[in-house]
Design a protein around this motif. Structure first.
Motif, short mmCIF file in Angstrom:
data_model
loop_
_atom_site.label_atom_id
_atom_site.label_comp_id
_atom_site.label_asym_id
_atom_site.label_seq_id
_atom_site.Cartn_x
_atom_site.Cartn_y
_atom_site.Cartn_z
N GLY A 376 7.44 51.51 -16.91
CA GLY A 376 7.28 50.24 -17.60
C GLY A 376 7.84 50.23 -19.00
O GLY A 376 8.49 49.25 -19.43
N ASN A 377 7.63 51.31 -19.75
CA ASN A 377 8.17 51.39 -21.11
C ASN A 377 9.69 51.35 -21.11
O ASN A 377 10.32 50.71 -21.95
CB ASN A 377 7.69 52.68 -21.80
N ILE A 378 10.29 52.07 -20.16
CA ILE A 378 11.75 52.12 -20.07
C ILE A 378 12.31 50.73 -19.75
O ILE A 378 13.25 50.26 -20.40
CB ILE A 378 12.19 53.13 -18.99
N LEU A 379 11.71 50.07 -18.78
CA LEU A 379 12.20 48.75 -18.39
C LEU A 379 12.05 47.75 -19.52
O LEU A 379 12.94 46.90 -19.73
CB LEU A 379 11.46 48.28 -17.14
N ARG A 380 10.95 47.84 -20.26
CA ARG A 380 10.76 46.94 -21.39
C ARG A 380 11.85 47.13 -22.43
O ARG A 380 12.44 46.17 -22.93
CB ARG A 380 9.36 47.18 -21.99
N ALA A 381 12.15 48.39 -22.79
CA ALA A 381 13.18 48.66 -23.78
C ALA A 381 14.57 48.31 -23.27
O ALA A 381 15.42 47.80 -24.01
CB ALA A 381 13.12 50.13 -24.21
N LEU A 382 14.83 48.57 -22.00
CA LEU A 382 16.14 48.24 -21.42
C LEU A 382 16.37 46.74 -21.38
O LEU A 382 17.50 46.27 -21.54
CB LEU A 382 16.26 48.81 -20.00
N ASP A 383 15.31 46.00 -21.15
CA ASP A 383 15.44 44.54 -21.11
C ASP A 383 15.99 44.00 -22.42
O ASP A 383 16.72 43.01 -22.43
CB ASP A 383 14.07 43.92 -20.82
N ASP A 384 15.69 44.69 -23.53
CA ASP A 384 16.22 44.34 -24.83
C ASP A 384 17.60 44.95 -25.03
O ASP A 384 18.56 44.29 -25.44
CB ASP A 384 15.26 44.81 -25.92
#
Length: 386
Positions: A376-384
């Motif tokens: 989840g943390n990775i996807l959140r940062a990648l989304d940005d």
């Protein structure tokens, strides 16, 4: 657990006729497998967690090396076709994996690695292989990762550990994006035109160059996430200062754990960008218990919203490969740790990603915490960043 198609790497060609074939490492490469023990109740919870969460490895080399590391590795690399064991990966709960290719081992056309032609060959050849598999999804967006999970497939996120091959050509960053690269490190230990490497500090740490500032901005603009793994401390701090998007350290080791460890200041700077630190399965950590102690140190330092896992393992005798590289660079080879030659419970991507969620469940982490650190943390940062 997903079942891949019956495709094996380069099945669209005839091995031995169209390319030279090698005996490749098996799943456990001579090591005894290990599984974190769970009670029946914990095993039931694990199944429920994995059914809900997206599992992402922030750093792997998810391919096979030769069974004979010492005898065949260089010939295997020069052949220019590394093999991905899709069936091995399917035995893990992974939904997505950052695939770091051969990186500095890309000596297909040159003995020195990191050359533009070698990187292009490695990246494009793996893309050709993955394109022939119904199980592999070559991911360029968060939506691609979501689609792979929904369809029971595995997303491969193309990545590189250094920007050395960019040299002084800023537009090469756009070309790499066009070839599918979605995350790139600034340096790999040695300095380059972008910044100072971790092992390349003598009297002073030069940090990010002026060209490096432009390169980070270009990566921000085009949609390539930036990693500071293997960069010097000042380079890392500089990247965090100038980047307009979240910064990653895809496979991190804290100072005090190993002689190549990174300072707490750097990890805090990465977290301040909204970025993520992936915990590496370093050879200085003897087993999964010490690995997860390292993970907990990171969580205590920067918070559970900024930590993930980047084991950085492969299929083959990893320690023998490190010994081969030590011989090439005339440095001391790694020794045994507690009588072992690998990190117990984290031998390869399959074993690592079977055990990491098991350990989190066994130790009573909440569903929300597990969701964040598994992906989840990775996807959140990648989304940005993307």
């Amino acid at each position: 657990m997903t079942t891949p198609d019956d495709y094996h790497s380069y099945d669209y060609l005839d091995a031995g006729e169209d390319y030279r074939s090698f005996e490749l490492a098996e799943m456990h490469a001579g090591f005894e497998p290990y599984e974190v023990p769970l009670t029946a109740e914990q095993a039931e919870r694990l199944e429920a967690v994995l059914a809900e969460d997206t599992v992402v490895s922030l750093h792997e080399h998810p391919f096979q090396f030769p069974a004979d590391i010492e005898g065949d590795t260089w010939d295997y690399i020069r052949e220019g076709r590394v093999h991905t064991p899709y069936d091995f990966l399917a035995e893990s709960p992974l939904d997505a994996v950052f695939d770091f290719h051969l990186d500095g081992l890309s000596g297909i056309h040159s003995k020195h690695g990191w050359k533009w032609d070698d990187i292009v060959h490695d990246v494009a050849m793996r893309a050709a292989d993955q394109a022939h598999s119904d199980y592999a999804v070559r991911a360029g967006s968060v939506a691609d990762i979501d689609r792979a999970r929904d369809e029971g497939k595995l997303a491969f996120v193309p990545a590189l550990e250094s920007s050395a091959m960019v040299e002084n050509e800023l537009d090469r960053i756009d070309l790499l994006y066009g070839m599918g690269i979605r995350l790139m490190g600034v340096t790999y230990n040695a300095s380059n035109s972008i910044g100072t490497g971790k092992r390349d500090i003598y009297e002073r740490d030069g940090g990010l160059t002026s060209f490096g500032v432009d390169a980070v901005h270009r990566m921000n603009d085009v949609g390539i996430a930036v990693s500071t793994s293997h960069a010097s401390e000042q380079t890392t701090l500089d990247v965090c200062e100038v980047s307009e998007k979240p910064v990653f350290d895809t496979h991190a080791l804290a100072a005090g754990v190993g002689d190549r460890g990174t300072s707490d200041d750097c990890f805090e700077a990465i977290a301040d960008t909204g970025g993520v630190v992936g915990v590496v399965a370093s050879s200085v950590l003897p087993d999964i218990e010490t690995y997860m102690e390292h993970f907990e140190y990171m969580v205590d330092l920067v918070g559970v919203d900024h930590v993930a896992f980047g084991p950085d393992v492969l299929y083959g005798d990893h320690r023998a490969l490190l010994g081969l590289l030590a011989e090439q660079h005339d440095i001391d080879p790694p020794g045994e740790i507690d009588g072992r030659l690998h990190v117990k419970g984290l031998e390869n991507p399959t074993e690592a990603w079977q055990n990491i969620p098991r350990w989190l469940v066994k130790e009573g982490y909440t569903d929300e915490e597990i969701e964040k650190v598994l992906g989840g943390n990775i996807l959140r940062a990648l989304d940005d960043a993307w």
